[in-house]
Design an enzyme around this catalytic site. Structure first.
Site, PDB file in Angstrom:
ATOM      1  N   ARG A 138       0.842  -1.208   0.000  1.00  0.00           N
ATOM      2  CA  ARG A 138       0.000   0.000   0.000  1.00  0.00           C
ATOM      3  C   ARG A 138       0.872   1.251   0.000  1.00  0.00           C
ATOM      4  NH1 ARG A 138      -4.460   0.537   4.239  1.00  0.00           N
ATOM      5  NH2 ARG A 138      -2.753   0.293   5.732  1.00  0.00           N
ATOM      6  N   SER A 181       8.277  -5.016   6.113  1.00  0.00           N
ATOM      7  CA  SER A 181       7.972  -6.086   7.076  1.00  0.00           C
ATOM      8  C   SER A 181       8.875  -7.290   6.928  1.00  0.00           C
ATOM      9  CB  SER A 181       6.508  -6.482   6.921  1.00  0.00           C
ATOM     10  OG  SER A 181       5.725  -5.314   6.853  1.00  0.00           O
ATOM     11  N   ASP A 183       6.523  -3.744  10.328  1.00  0.00           N
ATOM     12  CA  ASP A 183       5.066  -3.600  10.451  1.00  0.00           C
ATOM     13  C   ASP A 183       4.599  -3.783  11.886  1.00  0.00           C
ATOM     14  OD1 ASP A 183       4.166  -6.862   8.989  1.00  0.00           O
ATOM     15  OD2 ASP A 183       5.712  -6.260  10.428  1.00  0.00           O
TER      16      ASP A 183
HETATM   17  C1  0WK Z   1      -1.542  -4.829   7.648  1.00  0.00           C
HETATM   18  C2  0WK Z   1      -0.374  -3.905   7.932  1.00  0.00           C
HETATM   19  C3  0WK Z   1       0.854  -4.421   7.262  1.00  0.00           C
HETATM   20  C4  0WK Z   1       1.085  -5.844   7.718  1.00  0.00           C
HETATM   21  C5  0WK Z   1      -0.100  -6.662   7.432  1.00  0.00           C
HETATM   22  C6  0WK Z   1       0.083  -8.051   7.926  1.00  0.00           C
HETATM   23  O1  0WK Z   1      -0.659  -2.637   7.447  1.00  0.00           O
HETATM   24  O2  0WK Z   1       1.932  -3.635   7.564  1.00  0.00           O
HETATM   25  O3  0WK Z   1       2.234  -6.347   7.075  1.00  0.00           O
HETATM   26  O4  0WK Z   1      -1.246  -6.132   8.061  1.00  0.00           O
HETATM   27  O5  0WK Z   1      -1.032  -8.774   7.635  1.00  0.00           O
HETATM   28  P1  0WK Z   1      -1.195  -9.595   6.285  1.00  0.00           P
HETATM   29  O6  0WK Z   1      -1.578  -8.629   5.252  1.00  0.00           O
HETATM   30  O7  0WK Z   1       0.099 -10.277   6.036  1.00  0.00           O
HETATM   31  O8  0WK Z   1      -2.283 -10.549   6.573  1.00  0.00           O
HETATM   32  C1  BGC Z   2       8.928 -10.859   8.937  1.00  0.00           C
HETATM   33  C2  BGC Z   2       8.675  -9.770   9.956  1.00  0.00           C
HETATM   34  C3  BGC Z   2       7.255  -9.272   9.835  1.00  0.00           C
HETATM   35  C4  BGC Z   2       6.291 -10.413   9.890  1.00  0.00           C
HETATM   36  C5  BGC Z   2       4.874  -9.971   9.761  1.00  0.00           C
HETATM   37  C6  BGC Z   2       7.869 -11.901   9.031  1.00  0.00           C
HETATM   38  O1  BGC Z   2       8.037 -12.831   8.010  1.00  0.00           O
HETATM   39  O2  BGC Z   2      10.186 -11.429   9.150  1.00  0.00           O
HETATM   40  O3  BGC Z   2       9.564  -8.744   9.782  1.00  0.00           O
HETATM   41  O4  BGC Z   2       7.029  -8.393  10.883  1.00  0.00           O
HETATM   42  O5  BGC Z   2       6.563 -11.338   8.874  1.00  0.00           O
HETATM   43  O6  BGC Z   2       4.640  -9.387   8.562  1.00  0.00           O
END
Ligand code: 0WK
Ligand code: BGC
Ligand code: BGC
Length: 923
Positions: free
Chosen positions: A549, A609, A663
């Site tokens: 994003r 992240s 993140d």
């Molecule tokens: C939303 C956050 C972002 C994070 C994500 C993790 O804005 O920084 O990496 O959540 O959740 P995912 O999208 O991997 O389920």
């Molecule tokens: C990364 C982290 C991150 C997490 C959640 C992991 O795979 O090593 O830096 O915070 O994923 O997104």
């Protein structure tokens, strides 16, 4: 002889006296006889009314109507299919209640499709009256003794015997091997059994007997055994009818129409329990005074009224009551009753069947009546036969009306103009009464002309059928055991979770001291959470989750966010670093153009992240990629430099990269803006990780020992040193080996969204190979990597989703499944997500306890900012995490705050703090 009850007719000496004079005139006596027999005449209209009324009651009960209480119970039996014929093996069958005062033990060998039929071996045991009316334990001990006595005579081993329990009474079943007795019927009235699980009572009795190790794997109603035992003809029987001491029917109903079941497809066998049908409107007109007398004197007055007009336990008694009535009116036996004629239960079904049997002839009837102490004349014999015929004809006709109701229900639920169906019949009334079945069949054709019914007499009273159900139950029980064995390693207990918490604490301490540890405890140079004085417009990037994003964050007294999601194709995520960062800058430029920001150089916060060793707020060396990213030439590089180089490569773009944050940090800051107690950031999404505010004095390698610094734990790598191997399963190993970073991120691979679906898929493959799932048929689809998305777990485990929707998801995956399969897939998903949530909870418990001890507090109140699709969308994940934290860190009151705006806002706030601090140092 099964007891029915005592007073009603004149009893005692004066009843036995023979009238000297005043016997009725012949004309009066025939009128008396006519009146009497007329009472047993049932018109077609009355039969149709009974048919319609019973059908109404059946549908009321199927809909689960509570009041008025339907006249029949419609009890689901957990038998979901008629025999496939694949059932094989040796089974012990115990039959209790079908044939009144006797129980039967059978040894049944099923030989599967094409196998030759092996004649079951069986033995019948008479149940003493006092046992039928005594304590329940006594009855079940009697049954266990009979079992042993029978098995002692069989060349069988004492171990691993599987038993099917045919228990012919109304029961609420909650499983193939769990059944609670609702009420006794027929000649039984043992204490301490109604409301109890009769399988457990039998298991306890067999245990007390201690002679054999018998596994009671199924309990079925005798009607089900009869239906399942019907020889495989043109079509399997889908109705099981029993008329023995009692009467009842079962049939295969559409599962969707059985309200108590959470099913929408397939069929389930329902035991109607029509013995209790008593719709006064329909039955009232056909009930005779003899029926009322019989009921009044029975063990269960007012109950089973329909059964008392049909069941073999009662037919003889009805005949006796009529004969006694006519005798005392002087119409029979010159008005001279015998003690036997006046004593309840003296005329048995066998007597009636024989007296009606045209081949028996008058002589036999004469003999039977003499055995009852009567001295019959020829006219008496003829009248007795007429009475028997009247009683039994009515019984067969009433039974037919009820069966016609079941056939109409089948026709209705299957929307068929003409119903083709096979009815298995069993029970001594059907087997021994000379005319019962023919009257039954004739009347059914009259009442249900659009149904083409074939009646299949059951060969052995259902023993084979009970063995069939037992075989199915044994197979399902074996499958359940294999499922439990497979899922057992996922069921973590308190000690295992406390051990994970302790190991994580140790790894945190080592990481903070800069020693080698699977937890790198990376300083983030974020020293404070926002204090609300931040102001300005900031750009933020959010890379590493499901979506990339670009955000514009306006911080005034509140925070306004405008953002746009861009995709990162796998080819870019796993291409070259230059390609990846050029793609990122393309997205920024596209966003700026759309937001009219082109040419503006706003301070930018970069949520990246991935594990980075930060040397400052705007310097982060990527240690290694995770989560499916693997762009080349990035690991070991300063990610901010890579971004700045990409910006430089794209002329005419001004961007001021101020901060790079993980993140977890962005999420903590974002939630900290609302709740200053938020000092922990947790992500459970594609990946998983946590950060928290650590005492600076505890952070080796960062100068200063007062104040705090946010530490990015990178707990995804916890266990990469093998410290989690005791918990790791072969399925985790398969997922790890197939990943692009085997041996890495072990904790993450047991918790996060990128992997849970794959763990489930590997377990399903394993269970399919064991034949537990999908009838052992491996499908191409299920062999496809990532075909079982983690979001399916969230969908499948949602409470609002009925099993039927679970099936729909799985069928979309091209999986040929049965309802049992859907249930097992649900349990696999629950086990995998529960372990993930508990491990995550153990990690959070380690962090909050660290903060509490850091501050030497008895009690700690702290908030955790959380983000991530899995945590947010899974129906139970968040509550399981919170429950595990409460269990492992009872001195910490932990509030979980779901981050609304993601960590992009957090990155902007970190940037705002940095700008404010930079501002304040400049002035
Ligand atoms: C939303 C956050 C972002 C994070 C994500 C993790 O804005 O920084 O990496 O959540 O959740 P995912 O999208 O991997 O389920
Ligand atoms: C990364 C982290 C991150 C997490 C959640 C992991 O795979 O090593 O830096 O915070 O994923 O997104
Ligand atoms: C019981 C039924 C049984 C029937 C035939 C009735 O009294 O309630 O469960 O199927 O007898 O044995």
């Amino acid at each position: 002889m099964d007891s029915i009850g005592s007073e009603g007719l004149q009893q005692g000496e004066e009843a036995l006296s023979c009238p000297e004079e005043g016997l009725p005139q012949p004309s009066d006596s025939s009128e008396l006889v006519q009146d009497c027999l007329q009472q047993f005449k049932v018109t077609v209209a009355q039969l149709q009314q009974i048919q319609a009324s019973l059908l109404r009651s059946m549908e009321q009960a199927l809909r689960g109507q509570a009041s008025p209480v339907p006249a029949v119970r419609m009890l689901p039996t957990y038998v979901g299919s008629t025999p496939h014929g694949t059932e094989q093996g040796d089974f012990v069958v115990l039959e209790l209640g079908a044939t009144g005062a006797s129980l039967r033990v059978l040894w049944v060998t099923l030989t599967g499709i094409g196998g030759h039929r092996v004649e079951p071996r069986s033995q019948e045991f008479v149940i003493p009256q006092d046992v039928m009316l005594g304590a329940g334990q006594q009855l079940f001990d009697f049954a266990a003794r009979c079992l042993s006595e029978f098995l002692d005579a069989q060349p069988v081993s004492k171990q691993g015997l599987q038993l099917g329990f045919s228990f012919s009474f109304p029961c609420h079943q909650t499983g193939l091997d769990r059944s609670t007795l609702i009420s006794w019927t027929k000649g039984f009235r043992c204490s301490g059994v109604e409301g109890e699980d009769v399988v457990q009572l039998l298991r306890d009795a067999i245990q007390r007997q201690g002679a054999y190790n018998i596994d009671v794997v199924a309990v079925v109603n005798d009607t089900v055994g009869t239906m399942m035992g019907c020889e495989l003809g043109a079509r399997p029987c889908e109705v099981g009818l029993v008329v023995d001491t009692g009467t009842n029917v079962c049939y295969m109903e559409e599962a969707r129409d059985v309200a108590v079941l959470d099913e929408d497809r397939g069929r389930v066998c329902v035991s109607v329990e029509w013995g209790s049908f008593s719709d006064d409107g329909a039955l009232g007109p056909v009930l005779t005074t003899f029926d009322h007398t019989l009921d009044h004197e029975s063990l269960n007055p007012g109950a089973q009224r329909f059964e008392k007009m049909i069941g073999g336990l009662y037919l003889g008694e009805l005949v006796r009551l009529v004969l006694a009535h006519l005798t005392q009116r002087g119409v029979l036996f010159r008005g001279c009753p015998s003690p036997a004629l006046l004593s309840q239960g003296s005329i048995l079904l066998e007597h009636v069947a024989e007296m009606e049997d045209p081949s028996a002839g008058a002589a036999r009837v004469h003999a039977i009546l003499q055995d009852l102490g009567l001295s019959p004349e020829a006219s008496d014999v003829e009248l007795v036969q007429r009475v028997c015929a009247a009683v039994c004809t009515r019984a067969a006709q009433l039974c037919a009306a009820a069966l016609a109701a079941v056939l109409s229900r089948l026709q209705h639920s299957r929307e068929q103009q003409t119903l083709q169906v096979a009815v298995a019949t069993g029970g001594r009334v059907c087997e021994r009464h000379p005319r019962f079945c023919s009257i039954l069949q004739g009347t059914v054709m009259l009442l249900a002309p659009e149904c083409n019914v074939s009646f299949i007499p059951s060969v052995d009273g259902g023993g084979q059928g009970v063995a069939m159900v037992t075989a199915v139950a044994a197979r399902l029980a074996a499958h359940r055991r294999l499922l439990e064995e497979t899922l057992a390693p996922f069921r973590l207990n308190h000690d295992q979770l406390a051990a994970v918490q302790a190991q994580m604490r140790k790894a945190m301490a080592k990481g903070l001291r800069g020693e080698s540890s699977s937890l790198r405890m990376l300083p983030t140079y974020v020293r404070a959470t926002p204090d609300g004085s931040e102001r300005g417009d900031f750009l933020a990037l959010d890379l590493g989750g499901t979506n990339f994003r670009v955000l514009l964050v306006r911080v005034t007294t509140s925070v306004q966010i405008t953002s746009q999601i861009y995709s990162i194709p796998e080819s870019v995520a796993q291409g070259s670093g230059q390609q990846l960062f050029d793609h990122i800058v393309d997205c920024i430029v596209d966003f700026q153009q759309k937001q009219g920001l082109s040419g503006q150089s706003l301070p930018l916060g970069f949520t990246f992240s991935f594990p980075c060793r930060q040397l400052g707020l705007d310097q982060g060396i990527l240690l290694n990629w995770t989560k499916g990213f693997n762009a080349s030439d990035c690991e070991g590089q300063d990610v901010v430099s890579l971004l700045r180089e990409a910006i430089k490569r794209r002329q005419a773009v001004e961007l001021n990269v101020v901060a790079i944050v993980n993140d977890t940090v962005g999420t903590m800051m974002s939630c900290g803006y609302e709740d200053p107690r938020c000092e922990i950031g947790l992500i459970v999404g594609t990946g998983t990780n946590a950060c928290y505010m650590e005492e600076l004095r505890n952070v080796a390698g960062v100068p200063g020992d007062s104040g705090h610094m946010c530490i990015n734990m990178e707990w995804g790598a916890f266990g990469d040193d093998g410290s989690l191997d005791t918990l790791s399963t072969c399925f985790d190993a398969s997922v790890d080996q197939a990943s692009i970073n085997p041996g890495k991120q072990r904790f993450e691979k047991m918790i996060s969204g990128m992997y849970l679906g794959e763990i489930v898929r590997h377990i399903l493959l394993h269970l399919t190979s064991l034949g537990v799932l999908f009838r052992g048929q491996q499908t191409q689809r299920l062999q496809t990597r990532d075909i079982f998305k983690t979001k399916f777990l969230s969908e499948i485990e949602s409470d609002s989703l009925a099993l039927r929707q679970v099936r729909a998801i799985l069928e979309d995956l091209g999986l040929p499944l049965t309802s049992d399969d859907a249930l097992m897939v649900l349990e696999v998903c629950q086990a995998v997500s529960q372990r993930a949530a508990q491990l995550c909870g153990a990690g959070v418990a380690a962090v909050v306890e660290k903060i509490r001890e850091n501050r030497g507090l008895e009690e700690l109140a702290v908030s955790v900012g959380v983000d991530g699709t899995l945590y947010k969308l899974h129906p139970h994940f968040s509550s399981l995490v919170a429950a595990t934290v409460r269990e492992l860190a009872p001195c910490c009151a932990v509030t979980f705050l779901q981050s609304e705006d993601g960590s992009g806002k957090g990155a902007a706030l970190v940037t705002a703090v940095a700008c404010r601090l930079a501002q304040s140092t400049r002035v």
